[in-house]
Scaffold this motif. Structure first.
Motif, PDB file in Angstrom:
ATOM      1  N   GLU A  64       0.820  -1.348  -0.029  1.00 59.74           N
ATOM      2  CA  GLU A  64       0.132   0.069  -0.092  1.00 59.74           C
ATOM      3  C   GLU A  64       0.829   1.098   0.128  1.00 59.74           C
ATOM      4  N   LYS A  65       0.545   2.464  -0.822  1.00 67.87           N
ATOM      5  CA  LYS A  65       1.390   3.505  -0.829  1.00 67.87           C
ATOM      6  C   LYS A  65       2.775   3.262  -1.151  1.00 67.87           C
ATOM      7  N   LYS A 192      -5.990   3.017  -5.918  1.00 69.22           N
ATOM      8  CA  LYS A 192      -4.958   2.473  -4.971  1.00 69.22           C
ATOM      9  C   LYS A 192      -3.611   2.336  -5.448  1.00 69.22           C
ATOM     10  N   HIS A 219       1.526  11.053  -5.139  1.00 70.46           N
ATOM     11  CA  HIS A 219       1.911  10.437  -4.227  1.00 70.46           C
ATOM     12  C   HIS A 219       1.978  10.810  -2.689  1.00 70.46           C
ATOM     13  N   GLN A 220       2.334  11.748  -2.460  1.00 73.33           N
ATOM     14  CA  GLN A 220       2.499  12.269  -1.091  1.00 73.33           C
ATOM     15  C   GLN A 220       1.154  12.730  -0.363  1.00 73.33           C
ATOM     16  N   HIS A 222      -1.910  11.850  -1.717  1.00 70.93           N
ATOM     17  CA  HIS A 222      -3.162  11.031  -1.879  1.00 70.93           C
ATOM     18  C   HIS A 222      -2.525   9.428  -1.431  1.00 70.93           C
ATOM     19  N   GLY A 223      -1.386   9.136  -1.177  1.00 68.23           N
ATOM     20  CA  GLY A 223      -0.857   7.765  -0.826  1.00 68.23           C
ATOM     21  C   GLY A 223      -1.218   6.816  -1.800  1.00 68.23           C
ATOM     22  N   ALA A 225      -0.278   4.342  -4.596  1.00 67.30           N
ATOM     23  CA  ALA A 225       0.930   3.405  -5.056  1.00 67.30           C
ATOM     24  C   ALA A 225       1.236   3.451  -6.357  1.00 67.30           C
TER      25      ALA A 225
END
Ligand SMILES: Nc1ncnc2c1ncn2[C@@H]1O[C@H](COP(=O)(O)OP(=O)(O)OP(=O)(O)O)[C@@H](O)[C@H]1O
Ligand SMILES: [Mg+2]
Length: 345
Positions: A64-65, A192, A219-220, A222-223, A225
């Motif tokens: 995840e992320k 995701k 990415h930072q 909204h997390g 991957a």
């Protein structure tokens, strides 16, 4: 690694493409004697008649992320692997598990539930965006398909797309702005995982930097991957926390960015690093000059100038006869080379 906690993992994923039979038959009809007489034609013919193993037993995982980079030369199977992961094409063998669900065998309608969560950003935005639709129409269409309640103006501000582009057509925009549109389209509905295939290929270096920073920012904030596909190792090193190195359909080395950058031990990875340091500006690695190795046994890199093999200081028979299996160097670092601890190269 506990795969249950991973967002996506694959087990021994394979993709064979059938020989291009239709094309071969047509050539045969028009030039029957060419096949028999010209050596070079014979060679091409022999290559075209072989099924292509584009992905050859790939087991990977993405948390995840997490931002994972996939690097390898042209033709190594990166795009095919990406297309397999989003189920654009069916796998020949193996399994894909996404978000706890085995998606390998799902029908296209069953896949619909997952399409919002796992998305692919394609290599050439110019060819993907419908030239007959305005940017506004393209983005509204994506909002309707993936989110229903997304806000167009919020979306364009997330990717810094100027408002005046909304009434323009894709072909009116520069490569950098087209990229922003594809990124906007891909993040609608907050997926995701995004598989980004060559996200900055074909852009000027200064524009590349803007797009890379935008992807980092998304990415930072909204997390999401990423699986970042590129043959630009510098880009992969900058954005990813882990790197997978692909060669002729296989992951031949993987590790954290630090492990791959400072302690890599597959001779192919070492070559990639040397090449990346040699030409810092978005270099394109040339395709392998090696004859495609149809011999299922043995390490394929021995045909491609492997310095360990060529040093003559190791038992070459092992390289000739046994395909190296990935071996664990650390919890996160894994390499497929019989002589990865050979220190003289
Ligand atoms: N639809 C197809 N039919 C037959 N062969 C294919 C097909 N798609 C890909 N291939 C073959 O599979 C191999 C891997 O191709 P792929 O496009 O995945 O490589 P890549 O690593 O993405 O290369 P690049 O860096 O140039 O984009 C190549 O030998 C290619 O010719
Ligand atoms: Mg590709």
């Amino acid at each position: 690694m506990d795969l249950k906690n991973q967002l996506l993992f694959t087990k021994d994923l394979k993709k064979h493409f059938a020989p291009r039979q239709g094309f071969l038959d047509r050539v045969q009809t028009f030039f029957p004697e060419w096949r028999a007489t010209r050596t070079s034609v014979k060679k091409v013919w022999a290559n075209l008649s072989q099924p292509v193993t584009a992905v050859d037993g790939v087991s990977l995982s993405i948390g995840e992320k997490e931002v994972v980079g996939l690097v390898g030369e042209s033709g190594s199977g990166k795009t095919t692997l990406g297309r397999l992961l989003v189920r654009l094409i069916p796998a020949t063998a193996g399994e894909i598990t996404f978000n706890g669900v085995q998606i390998t065998e799902l029908s296209q309608s069953q896949m619909r539930d997952h399409r919002q969560s796992i998305r692919m950003m394609f290599q050439k935005p110019g060819t993907i965006l419908n030239p007959k639709l305005t940017i506004q129409q393209i983005l509204l269409e994506a909002i309707e398909v993936h989110s229903h309640h997304g806000d167009l103006f919020e979306l364009i501000s997330m990717v810094n797309l100027p408002e005046n582009t909304l009434h323009q057509y894709p072909n009116d925009l520069s490569g950098g702005l087209q990229r922003r549109v594809t990124i906007a389209r891909t993040i609608v509905g907050n997926p995701k995982l995004i598989i980004a295939d060559e996200p900055v290929a074909g852009l000027d270096v200064s524009i590349q930097a803007q797009i890379i920073n935008l992807m980092k920012q998304i990415h930072q904030n909204h997390g999401i991957a990423y699986l970042l596909i590129s043959h630009n190792l510098k880009l992969i090193q900058y954005l990813s926390s882990r790197i997978l190195v692909m060669y002729q359909g296989r992951i031949i080395e993987q590790g954290t960015t630090h492990e791959i950058s400072k302690k890599c031990c597959h001779p192919y990875t070492i070559d990639l690093l040397k090449a990346a340091n040699y030409d810092l500006n978005a270099m394109n690695l040339v395709p392998s000059t090696a004859e495609k190795n149809d011999d299922k046994n043995g390490c394929p890199y021995r045909f491609d100038g492997c310095p360990i093999y060529e040093s003559g200081k190791v038992n070459r028979q092992k390289c000739d006869n046994e395909t190296p299996n990935p071996a664990d160097i650390s919890k996160t670092h894994r390499v497929a080379c019989h002589y990865h601890d050979f220190s003289e190269i």
